[in-house]
Design a protein around this motif. Sequence first.
Motif, PDB file in Angstrom:
ATOM      1  N   TYR A  49       1.279  -1.441   0.371  1.00  0.00           N
ATOM      2  CA  TYR A  49      -0.546  -0.099  -0.220  1.00  0.00           C
ATOM      3  C   TYR A  49       0.523   0.984  -0.560  1.00  0.00           C
ATOM      4  CZ  TYR A  49      -2.068   3.568   1.902  1.00  0.00           C
ATOM      5  OH  TYR A  49      -3.253   5.430   2.421  1.00  0.00           O
ATOM      6  N   ARG A  50       2.294   0.975   0.891  1.00  0.00           N
ATOM      7  CA  ARG A  50       2.732   2.367   0.587  1.00  0.00           C
ATOM      8  C   ARG A  50       3.540   2.954  -0.189  1.00  0.00           C
ATOM      9  NH1 ARG A  50       3.273  -0.073   5.941  1.00  0.00           N
ATOM     10  NH2 ARG A  50       2.771   1.198   7.661  1.00  0.00           N
ATOM     11  N   LYS A  51       3.847   2.151  -1.000  1.00  0.00           N
ATOM     12  CA  LYS A  51       4.509   2.081  -2.112  1.00  0.00           C
ATOM     13  C   LYS A  51       3.400   2.704  -3.338  1.00  0.00           C
ATOM     14  CE  LYS A  51       8.630  -1.227  -1.282  1.00  0.00           C
ATOM     15  NZ  LYS A  51       8.920  -2.313  -2.224  1.00  0.00           N
ATOM     16  N   THR A  52       2.632   1.991  -3.162  1.00  0.00           N
ATOM     17  CA  THR A  52       1.471   2.210  -4.322  1.00  0.00           C
ATOM     18  C   THR A  52       1.152   3.462  -4.112  1.00  0.00           C
ATOM     19  OG1 THR A  52       1.658   0.334  -4.641  1.00  0.00           O
ATOM     20  CG2 THR A  52      -0.756   1.511  -5.457  1.00  0.00           C
ATOM     21  N   ALA A  53       1.051   3.887  -2.795  1.00  0.00           N
ATOM     22  CA  ALA A  53       0.329   5.427  -2.474  1.00  0.00           C
ATOM     23  C   ALA A  53       1.470   5.865  -3.034  1.00  0.00           C
ATOM     24  CB  ALA A  53       0.030   5.336  -1.123  1.00  0.00           C
ATOM     25  N   ALA A  54       2.744   5.867  -2.704  1.00  0.00           N
ATOM     26  CA  ALA A  54       3.491   7.372  -2.945  1.00  0.00           C
ATOM     27  C   ALA A  54       3.654   7.600  -4.103  1.00  0.00           C
ATOM     28  CB  ALA A  54       4.986   6.043  -2.734  1.00  0.00           C
ATOM     29  N   TYR A  55       3.096   6.638  -5.566  1.00  0.00           N
ATOM     30  CA  TYR A  55       3.115   7.281  -6.727  1.00  0.00           C
ATOM     31  C   TYR A  55       2.066   8.249  -6.625  1.00  0.00           C
ATOM     32  CZ  TYR A  55       3.854   2.368  -8.151  1.00  0.00           C
ATOM     33  OH  TYR A  55       5.188   1.064  -8.072  1.00  0.00           O
ATOM     34  N   ILE A  56       1.079   8.698  -5.766  1.00  0.00           N
ATOM     35  CA  ILE A  56       0.433   9.817  -5.986  1.00  0.00           C
ATOM     36  C   ILE A  56       0.339  10.738  -5.009  1.00  0.00           C
ATOM     37  CG2 ILE A  56      -1.896   9.062  -7.387  1.00  0.00           C
ATOM     38  CD1 ILE A  56      -3.075   8.162  -4.743  1.00  0.00           C
ATOM     39  N   ALA A  57       1.868  10.596  -4.361  1.00  0.00           N
ATOM     40  CA  ALA A  57       2.324  12.220  -3.522  1.00  0.00           C
ATOM     41  C   ALA A  57       0.957  11.294  -2.010  1.00  0.00           C
ATOM     42  CB  ALA A  57       3.170  12.769  -3.648  1.00  0.00           C
ATOM     43  N   GLU A  58       1.182  10.429  -1.846  1.00  0.00           N
ATOM     44  CA  GLU A  58      -0.200  10.075  -0.756  1.00  0.00           C
ATOM     45  C   GLU A  58       1.025  10.610   0.645  1.00  0.00           C
ATOM     46  OE1 GLU A  58      -3.609  11.019   0.085  1.00  0.00           O
ATOM     47  OE2 GLU A  58      -3.956  10.176  -1.672  1.00  0.00           O
ATOM     48  N   LYS A  59      -0.266  11.392   1.095  1.00  0.00           N
ATOM     49  CA  LYS A  59       0.939  11.610   2.451  1.00  0.00           C
ATOM     50  C   LYS A  59       1.015  10.213   3.387  1.00  0.00           C
ATOM     51  CE  LYS A  59      -0.888  13.704   6.056  1.00  0.00           C
ATOM     52  NZ  LYS A  59      -1.386  14.796   6.940  1.00  0.00           N
ATOM     53  N   GLU A  60       1.969   9.619   3.510  1.00  0.00           N
ATOM     54  CA  GLU A  60       1.998   8.190   4.523  1.00  0.00           C
ATOM     55  C   GLU A  60       1.252   8.463   6.001  1.00  0.00           C
ATOM     56  OE1 GLU A  60       5.475   5.563   6.002  1.00  0.00           O
ATOM     57  OE2 GLU A  60       5.502   6.915   3.887  1.00  0.00           O
ATOM     58  N   SER A  61       0.348   7.705   6.124  1.00  0.00           N
ATOM     59  CA  SER A  61      -0.072   7.154   7.776  1.00  0.00           C
ATOM     60  C   SER A  61       0.046   6.370   8.281  1.00  0.00           C
ATOM     61  CB  SER A  61      -1.737   7.628   7.179  1.00  0.00           C
ATOM     62  OG  SER A  61      -2.698   8.291   6.318  1.00  0.00           O
ATOM     63  N   PRO A  62       0.418   7.192  10.004  1.00  0.00           N
ATOM     64  CA  PRO A  62       0.280   5.265  10.391  1.00  0.00           C
ATOM     65  C   PRO A  62      -0.828   4.438  10.335  1.00  0.00           C
ATOM     66  CG  PRO A  62      -0.536   7.468  11.829  1.00  0.00           C
ATOM     67  CD  PRO A  62      -0.828   7.997   9.939  1.00  0.00           C
ATOM     68  N   LEU A  63      -0.325   3.078  10.327  1.00  0.00           N
ATOM     69  CA  LEU A  63      -1.128   1.785  10.081  1.00  0.00           C
ATOM     70  C   LEU A  63      -1.306   0.896  10.840  1.00  0.00           C
ATOM     71  CD1 LEU A  63      -0.653   1.889   5.907  1.00  0.00           C
ATOM     72  CD2 LEU A  63      -2.696   3.187   7.399  1.00  0.00           C
ATOM     73  N   ALA A  64      -0.740   0.927  12.439  1.00  0.00           N
ATOM     74  CA  ALA A  64      -0.234  -0.016  13.192  1.00  0.00           C
ATOM     75  C   ALA A  64      -1.465  -0.731  14.003  1.00  0.00           C
ATOM     76  CB  ALA A  64       1.058   0.887  14.002  1.00  0.00           C
ATOM     77  N   THR A  65      -2.300  -0.053  13.732  1.00  0.00           N
ATOM     78  CA  THR A  65      -3.165  -0.822  14.496  1.00  0.00           C
ATOM     79  C   THR A  65      -4.558  -1.068  13.639  1.00  0.00           C
ATOM     80  OG1 THR A  65      -4.262   1.505  15.449  1.00  0.00           O
ATOM     81  CG2 THR A  65      -2.953   0.585  16.568  1.00  0.00           C
ATOM     82  N   LEU A  66      -5.476  -1.565  13.153  1.00  0.00           N
ATOM     83  CA  LEU A  66      -6.900  -1.524  12.965  1.00  0.00           C
ATOM     84  C   LEU A  66      -7.960  -0.606  12.922  1.00  0.00           C
ATOM     85  CD1 LEU A  66      -7.918  -4.881  14.407  1.00  0.00           C
ATOM     86  CD2 LEU A  66      -7.396  -4.436  11.734  1.00  0.00           C
ATOM     87  N   LYS A  67      -7.261   0.406  13.967  1.00  0.00           N
ATOM     88  CA  LYS A  67      -8.365   1.937  13.605  1.00  0.00           C
ATOM     89  C   LYS A  67      -7.814   2.607  12.529  1.00  0.00           C
ATOM     90  CE  LYS A  67     -11.127   4.910  14.892  1.00  0.00           C
ATOM     91  NZ  LYS A  67     -10.549   6.203  14.212  1.00  0.00           N
ATOM     92  N   GLU A  68      -6.291   2.835  12.561  1.00  0.00           N
ATOM     93  CA  GLU A  68      -5.694   3.590  12.045  1.00  0.00           C
ATOM     94  C   GLU A  68      -5.871   3.023   9.930  1.00  0.00           C
ATOM     95  OE1 GLU A  68      -2.236   5.202  14.716  1.00  0.00           O
ATOM     96  OE2 GLU A  68      -1.799   3.146  13.507  1.00  0.00           O
ATOM     97  N   VAL A  69      -5.889   1.164   9.909  1.00  0.00           N
ATOM     98  CA  VAL A  69      -5.910   1.196   8.601  1.00  0.00           C
ATOM     99  C   VAL A  69      -7.414   1.188   8.393  1.00  0.00           C
ATOM    100  CG1 VAL A  69      -6.344  -1.169   7.863  1.00  0.00           C
ATOM    101  CG2 VAL A  69      -4.645  -1.108   9.021  1.00  0.00           C
ATOM    102  N   SER A  70      -8.228   1.248   9.220  1.00  0.00           N
ATOM    103  CA  SER A  70      -9.927   1.621   9.013  1.00  0.00           C
ATOM    104  C   SER A  70      -9.554   3.131   8.071  1.00  0.00           C
ATOM    105  CB  SER A  70     -10.573   1.201  10.102  1.00  0.00           C
ATOM    106  OG  SER A  70     -11.953   1.989   9.811  1.00  0.00           O
ATOM    107  N   ASP A  71      -9.846   3.501   9.389  1.00  0.00           N
ATOM    108  CA  ASP A  71      -9.452   5.337   8.805  1.00  0.00           C
ATOM    109  C   ASP A  71      -9.242   5.515   7.855  1.00  0.00           C
ATOM    110  OD1 ASP A  71     -10.443   5.712  11.126  1.00  0.00           O
ATOM    111  OD2 ASP A  71      -8.876   6.974  12.014  1.00  0.00           O
ATOM    112  N   ALA A  72      -7.417   5.295   6.844  1.00  0.00           N
ATOM    113  CA  ALA A  72      -7.341   5.504   6.424  1.00  0.00           C
ATOM    114  C   ALA A  72      -8.007   4.669   4.597  1.00  0.00           C
ATOM    115  CB  ALA A  72      -5.854   4.709   5.684  1.00  0.00           C
TER     116      ALA A  72
END
Length: 254
Positions: A49-72
């Motif tokens: 996800y991070r590598k693909t999102a970087a193609y559109i310069a998407e700001k990196e979000s914390p993805l350590a928890t289920l809640k953070e992944v859900s928000d993204a």
Amino acid sequence: MDSSEPLFSKDKFLGLPQERRHKKLALILKHAYIMMLAGEEADKALENYRKTAAYIAEKESPLATLKEVSDAFHFHAKEAKWNLREDSLLPSPRQQDREISSSKLPIFAYLDSLRSAFNTGSIIRTAECFGFSKVFLGGATPSPECSQVKKAAMGTEAWIEWEAHALIKSLPRPLIVLETVANAPSLYDFKFPHTFTLAVGNEEYGASDLLLNEADFFVTIPLRGRKGSLNVANAFAVAAAYAANELNRIDRKG
């Protein structure tokens, strides 16, 4: 290709319309979320996800928890204008289903030629949740053999009895029809018997003439707003919750 490598080359990904880019990113996150929920290692999927999102310069979000992944996930779903149905949502981390249900109540539901598979599945789910013993499907009402009914029922079609092409004359009595007819008592004033069938009509025309003629009682839901009717699945939910609570209250007293 290693699962940590992006699924798309940069040129291919940037060649997609913007909404499709966000939907692809949402789907990658959904896959990672399901893995995390199951206790599996999701680092490679998240790196994808991070590598693909970087193609559109998407700001990196914390993805350590289920809640953070859900928000993204929901951020990308919104950007994709993805109209999420309940079966498209992320599974809940809260396991609320029980291995067995409480004892069933001696009450039944009858659906009089409903048109919508979603409404049918939603009513089946509601009936199971409130302890109805069986759902009778009349006329052209779609059955859980329809995939859309199964999606809306969320597995409850396997936990409650149902019968397709049911005949009104064979329904358990008394037959209580939820309908806006003249002089029908309010749901909240009606004294529900110990056993009954609660019936609803279809979305366009309400209860059929045959159902109206066979009814033992009518009840209506009092409304205060300008709109004079509720969606049939919502109306059934209101009536089912009230009726089941009344029976449970009587049982507790008795």
